[in-house]
Scaffold this motif. Structure first.
Motif, PDB file in Angstrom:
ATOM      1  N   ARG A  55     -20.436 -11.332  -3.002  1.00 25.54           N
ATOM      2  CA  ARG A  55     -21.370 -10.874  -1.956  1.00 25.54           C
ATOM      3  C   ARG A  55     -21.693 -12.022  -1.001  1.00 25.54           C
ATOM      4  N   GLN A  56     -21.974 -13.191  -1.612  1.00 30.83           N
ATOM      5  CA  GLN A  56     -22.373 -14.322  -0.775  1.00 30.83           C
ATOM      6  C   GLN A  56     -21.224 -14.816   0.095  1.00 30.83           C
ATOM      7  N   ARG A  57     -20.021 -14.798  -0.524  1.00 29.81           N
ATOM      8  CA  ARG A  57     -18.890 -15.356   0.195  1.00 29.81           C
ATOM      9  C   ARG A  57     -18.355 -14.436   1.285  1.00 29.81           C
ATOM     10  N   TYR A  58     -18.325 -13.146   0.977  1.00 31.06           N
ATOM     11  CA  TYR A  58     -17.587 -12.249   1.871  1.00 31.06           C
ATOM     12  C   TYR A  58     -18.433 -11.254   2.641  1.00 31.06           C
ATOM     13  N   ALA A  59     -19.666 -11.024   2.208  1.00 28.44           N
ATOM     14  CA  ALA A  59     -20.442  -9.993   2.909  1.00 28.44           C
ATOM     15  C   ALA A  59     -21.220 -10.605   4.057  1.00 28.44           C
ATOM     16  N   ALA A  60     -21.260  -9.879   5.157  1.00 28.17           N
ATOM     17  CA  ALA A  60     -22.105 -10.304   6.270  1.00 28.17           C
ATOM     18  C   ALA A  60     -23.551  -9.957   5.920  1.00 28.17           C
ATOM     19  N   PRO A  61     -24.533 -10.688   6.480  1.00 24.35           N
ATOM     20  CA  PRO A  61     -25.936 -10.329   6.232  1.00 24.35           C
ATOM     21  C   PRO A  61     -26.193  -8.896   6.701  1.00 24.35           C
ATOM     22  N   VAL A  62     -26.984  -8.190   5.899  1.00 26.66           N
ATOM     23  CA  VAL A  62     -27.197  -6.772   6.195  1.00 26.66           C
ATOM     24  C   VAL A  62     -28.672  -6.501   6.489  1.00 26.66           C
ATOM     25  N   PHE A  63     -28.904  -5.736   7.551  1.00 28.33           N
ATOM     26  CA  PHE A  63     -30.270  -5.302   7.887  1.00 28.33           C
ATOM     27  C   PHE A  63     -30.303  -3.780   7.824  1.00 28.33           C
ATOM     28  N   GLU A  64     -31.317  -3.258   7.160  1.00 30.20           N
ATOM     29  CA  GLU A  64     -31.479  -1.807   7.122  1.00 30.20           C
ATOM     30  C   GLU A  64     -32.596  -1.408   8.080  1.00 30.20           C
ATOM     31  N   ILE A  65     -32.335  -0.414   8.878  1.00 33.59           N
ATOM     32  CA  ILE A  65     -33.332   0.055   9.851  1.00 33.59           C
ATOM     33  C   ILE A  65     -33.535   1.551   9.611  1.00 33.59           C
ATOM     34  N   GLU A  66     -34.782   1.928   9.323  1.00 36.12           N
ATOM     35  CA  GLU A  66     -35.059   3.346   9.069  1.00 36.12           C
ATOM     36  C   GLU A  66     -35.983   3.878  10.160  1.00 36.12           C
ATOM     37  N   THR A  67     -35.609   5.030  10.676  1.00 30.91           N
ATOM     38  CA  THR A  67     -36.452   5.638  11.715  1.00 30.91           C
ATOM     39  C   THR A  67     -36.990   6.981  11.210  1.00 30.91           C
ATOM     40  N   ALA A  68     -38.103   7.413  11.786  1.00 35.27           N
ATOM     41  CA  ALA A  68     -38.709   8.680  11.358  1.00 35.27           C
ATOM     42  C   ALA A  68     -37.848   9.856  11.821  1.00 35.27           C
ATOM     43  N   ALA A  69     -37.342   9.743  13.029  1.00 37.41           N
ATOM     44  CA  ALA A  69     -36.423  10.768  13.538  1.00 37.41           C
ATOM     45  C   ALA A  69     -35.201  10.057  14.082  1.00 37.41           C
ATOM     46  N   GLU A  70     -34.170  10.805  14.287  1.00 37.31           N
ATOM     47  CA  GLU A  70     -32.949  10.181  14.774  1.00 37.31           C
ATOM     48  C   GLU A  70     -33.206   9.515  16.128  1.00 37.31           C
ATOM     49  N   ALA A  71     -32.689   8.289  16.274  1.00 41.61           N
ATOM     50  CA  ALA A  71     -32.909   7.574  17.529  1.00 41.61           C
ATOM     51  C   ALA A  71     -31.612   7.570  18.318  1.00 41.61           C
TER      52      ALA A  71
END
Lengths: 308, 254
Positions: A223-239
């Motif tokens: 994970r550390q070597r090969y994965a890019a940093p991941v951000f999760e974004i949750e919205t109440a309705a589809e944006a």
């Protein structure tokens, strides 16, 4: 090298114009549950079959517990238990008879084989079906019996080819729990394309595609070597348009949208941390949460396949 | 130990799947059929003559020689087909059902696997032929005072060798083919080739089919030269089929 459970050096298998394995190098340490990951047709089953002598490599060699694998020499198979992707049994036998039969094949005496059969029926929770014909077994029962037959000779290395791919969720849960327990006694080398299974039971992982090894490491390391940093974004309705907007940012590598949840893989984590709040500020009350999360194996897997 | 386990499995499988029962029943049926046919044929013909005006049949009284003749016909024509049916799926059936990989991933050699399979089939054939012989002889005794026992046993041994050759050819076909249907077609083709060669004027004397005429002569106690060349060729074909099966199977990718 003597400490390795499995070792492949330049393992190659060609079927006419098709290269099923292309110089695979692999080192599997002892006493781990090792996930052998790859998309369909990557060469996982071919590798397994070479390791148990069902097919011969075109080039290269493989060793199990330090001994050279060869179709002509059955002695190396004393160290190996094998579960094929679709285990098939003699339907006229009962599971107890099948396990006792396998006991005879691995060199146990009659009473020893029957005792071992009873132990394993208990282990895989088939004791109550011990006198039923295998012909009437469900897929999950067959899979558990398949694991039991692989364990009869107390192998040093257990090769499981897609052990859970055709099972329902309950069957999968049972098989994975069993694999988890087996790790105390033996090395489990398990091929799969189900990343959740690997996340759950494997300590080490190798990823192959088109017959070549892409990466091999501990799960966290990978994970550390090969994965890019991941951000999760949750919205109440589809944006609408948000995914496209995030994609266009210079520090974004990839955005995956699943309903109201977006997963953003960042090329530059610090810039993402700095600039993301500003971008998301335009969402106003629609934003439920955003956070940096641990990348999953799926992120690693997809990224490696894309790089390849 | 491992080979014993494999042989035991083959025998138990034949018993449990009722293949052995069917094989024995069919052989016994043809064994009984020989004396009954020999006994009833003249009566049937006489009845036919009585019901058809102008037809007269002059037949010698039936004897043990007629039993032997009918018995050999059954062994030559009908029972090889039964042997083909039983043996054609021996290896190809396991390939089709997918049972081979888990067995061959165990510390056993492919030669031991094949050997046990063939031995299991050969033992079943021996049992079936033995029962066929006993039933035919017993009924012959009841109906005709029976053929001479020594000659009858020798006849069965020679016929048994012929059937073993057919079995080995079907076994070879089963090893070579990927499916039981293909194995059946190939096995039938090999047997047909054997029959064609046996019908050729010179080559026929060296063919396994010549064993059957020798067997027939022994069965009725006729003196005559033994078909030793055919015996040698039969043993050679048997060996070659088994070695061929092994050479192919040891390199087969599963």
């Amino acid at each position: 090298m003597a400490g390795l459970a499995i070792e492949c050096r330049g393992l190659t298998k060609r079927y006419g114009a098709v290269m099923a394995l292309d110089g695979l190098n692999l080192e599997v340490p002892r006493r781990v549950v090792f996930g052998f990951l790859g998309p369909n047709g990557a060469g996982k089953t071919t590798t397994m079959k070479i390791l148990v002598g069902l097919i011969a490599p075109t080039a290269g060699e493989a060793r199990i517990a330090g001994r050279l694998v060869s179709r002509e020499d059955p002695t190396v198979r004393r160290s190996v238990g094998y579960l094929p992707e679709e285990p098939a049994f003699y339907g006229w036998m009962t599971p107890r008879e099948y396990l006792a039969f396998v006991g005879g094949l691995v060199g146990l005496s009659g009473p020893e084989a029957r005792r071992r059969a009873d132990e394993l029926l208990e282990l895989v929770d088939l004791r109550e079906a011990a006198r039923r014909r295998i012909g009437g077994f469900s897929r999950g029962m067959r899979q558990r019996l398949g694991i039991a037959q692989a364990l009869v000779g107390r192998p040093e290395v257990l090769l499981l080819d897609e052990p859970s791919s055709a099972l329902d969720p309950l069957g999968r849960r049972d098989v994975l729990a069993l694999i988890d327990r087996l790790a105390e006694e033996t090395t489990v080398f398990m091929s799969t394309h189900i990343l959740a299974d690997v996340e759950r039971v494997c300590q080490q992982v190798a990823i192959i595609a088109q017959g070549r090894l892409l990466a091999q490491a501990g799960k966290e390391d990978l994970r550390q070597r090969y994965a890019a940093p991941v951000f999760e974004i949750e919205t109440a309705a589809e944006a609408p348009g948000l995914a496209e907007r995030l994609c266009s940012l210079p520090w974004t590598e990839r955005v995956v949208q699943e309903g109201n949840l977006l997963r953003l893989m960042a090329r530059d984590a610090s810039r993402a941390r700095e600039e993301l709040p500003t971008v998301l500020g335009t969402l106003g009350g629609n934003l439920v949460r955003y956070e940096q999360v641990l990348p999953t194996l799926e992120d690693v897997f997809v990224r490696l396949l894309e790089i390849q | 130990m491992r080979t014993k386990t494999l042989i035991r499995k083959e025998l138990v499988e034949q018993w449990r799947t009722r293949r052995l029962w069917v094989l024995c029943a069919v052989f016994v049926f043809f064994g009984l059929l020989a004396p009954i046919t020999a006994k009833l044929t003249p009566d049937l013909l006489r009845w036919l003559a009585e019901t058809t005006p102008g037809v007269v049949f002059q037949l010698p009284p039936p004897s043990a020689a007629d039993v032997v003749s009918q018995y050999i016909k059954n062994l030559a024509q009908s029972l090889p087909l039964v042997v083909l049916l039983v043996a054609m799926g021996a290896v190809s059936g396991e390939k089709e059902r997918g049972t081979l990989p888990m067995v061959l991933a165990k510390p056993i050699s492919r030669g031991a696997f094949l050997g046990a399979k063939f031995l299991g089939l050969a033992l079943a054939l021996a049992l079936a032929l033995g029962l066929c012989m006993v039933s035919a002889y017993y009924y012959s005794l009841l109906l005709f005072n029976g053929p001479e026992p020594g000659g009858f046993v020798l006849m069965n041994l020679l016929a048994g060798l012929y059937l073993l050759v057919v079995l080995a050819l079907a076994f070879l076909a089963s090893t070579l083919a990927a499916s039981t249907v293909m194995a059946g077609v190939l096995a039938f083709g090999l047997w047909a080739l054997l029959l064609i060669l046996g019908a050729l004027p010179r080559i026929g004397r060296a063919s396994p089919t010549a064993l059957l005429s020798w067997a027939g002569r022994l069965g009725v106690g006729l003196p005559g030269e033994g078909e030793w060349l055919a015996l040698g060729v039969s043993v050679a074909i048997l060996g070659a089929a088994l070695v061929g099966a092994w050479l192919h199977f040891r390199r087969q990718e599963l």
